[in-house]
Design an enzyme around this catalytic site. Structure first.
Site, PDB file in Angstrom:
ATOM      1  CE1 TYR A 110      -4.334  -2.286   4.389  1.00 32.62           C
ATOM      2  CE2 TYR A 110      -3.432  -0.107   3.977  1.00 32.62           C
ATOM      3  CZ  TYR A 110      -3.892  -1.318   3.507  1.00 32.62           C
ATOM      4  OH  TYR A 110      -3.918  -1.568   2.155  1.00 32.62           O
ATOM      5  CB  SER A 148      -0.893   0.021   1.246  1.00 31.39           C
ATOM      6  OG  SER A 148      -1.522   1.271   1.415  1.00 31.39           O
TER       7      SER A 148
END
Length: 259
Positions: free
Chosen positions: A148, A135
């Protein structure tokens, strides 16, 4: 361009998601046999039926689930690890043990556990491709997404370590780091934002880009195909000099130079 992988066999986790399903399409079009997995049986069947793919429902949040999937999948030449969750959001100092466990179990440990099964045979055969979905948060973390951020950062470090340890073996390991792609995950985020702001979804997207992603200079959400094209290339024979890399597909979302 012929990616020179016709006849190879690929496992795609998170296959019913926007990026997983689009990657399945790209690899299928290249003549790759597919083994697809996800947690939602109906969604998985819908994708697998499109491509005549083998499939297995799997919960990758536990070692047992990962072990069972690896056994069902059998011999794999290409592994695309797209399984992931956004995890709990909020103040980094207020995340609970459960919040951390849930994100780390799926976003990080699932890759570690599957790699133990899938990577050694690739090394032994002298050919393999592994692509893990990271990401933008790895390079540009957002404070309310700390679980995350941390899990995906660990994933990139793990992929780099495996790539270095097994350099020269014929198995290449890389990551792809998307940002703000048109997937069910970001659809849900924008629908929630639209409700909270009492605006349309398009207006919610526009305000999010302006307020939260000022460096995303292309000014729109990315298309799943724009990410899947990069994944497919990294899975190919054409990418034979690429390993240990983290490829950003982010529309410029990360403000730093990629070095």
């Amino acid at each position: 361009m012929d990616l020179m992988i016709a006849g190879k066999r690929a496992l795609i986790t998170g296959a019913s998601g926007g990026l997983g399903s689009e990657t399945a399409r790209f690899l299928h079009d290249e003549g790759v046999a597919l083994f697809l997995t996800d947690r939602d049986e109906d969604a998985l069947d819908a994708v697998a039926d499109r491509f005549g793919a083998d499939r297995a429902v799997a919960d990758l949040s536990s070692k047992e689930g990962c072990d069972a999937l690896a056994e069902k999948a059998g011999t794999i030449d290409i592994w695309v690890h797209a399984a992931g969750v956004t995890g709990a959001k909020g103040d980094p100092l207020r995340m609970s043990e459960e919040d951390w466990h849930d994100a780390l179990a799926i976003d990080f440990l699932s890759a570690v556990r599957l790699a133990r099964h899938l990577c050694p045979p690739m090394v032994e055969r002298g050919w393999g491709r592994v692509v893990m979905l990271a990401s933008e948060n790895v390079a540009q973390p957002y404070p309310d997404e700390t679980v995350y951020n941390s899990a995906k950062s660990a994933l990139v470090s793990f992929a780099k370590s495996v790539a270095m340890q097994h350099s020269g073996s014929g198995m290449l390991v890389n990551c792809v780091a998307p940002a703000f792609i048109e997937t069910p995950m970001t659809d849900g985020m924008m629908e929630k934002r639209a409700d909270e702001m009492d605006v349309s979804k398009d207006e919610a997207v526009a305000s999010f880009l302006k307020e939260e992603r000022p460096y995303l200079v292309l000014g729109r959400r990315g298309k799943p195909a724009e990410v899947a094209a990069v994944i497919a290339m990294l899975c190919s024979e054409r990418a034979s000099f690429v390993t240990g890399a983290n490829w950003r597909v982010d529309g410029g979302s990360v403000g730093s130079i990629d070095i």
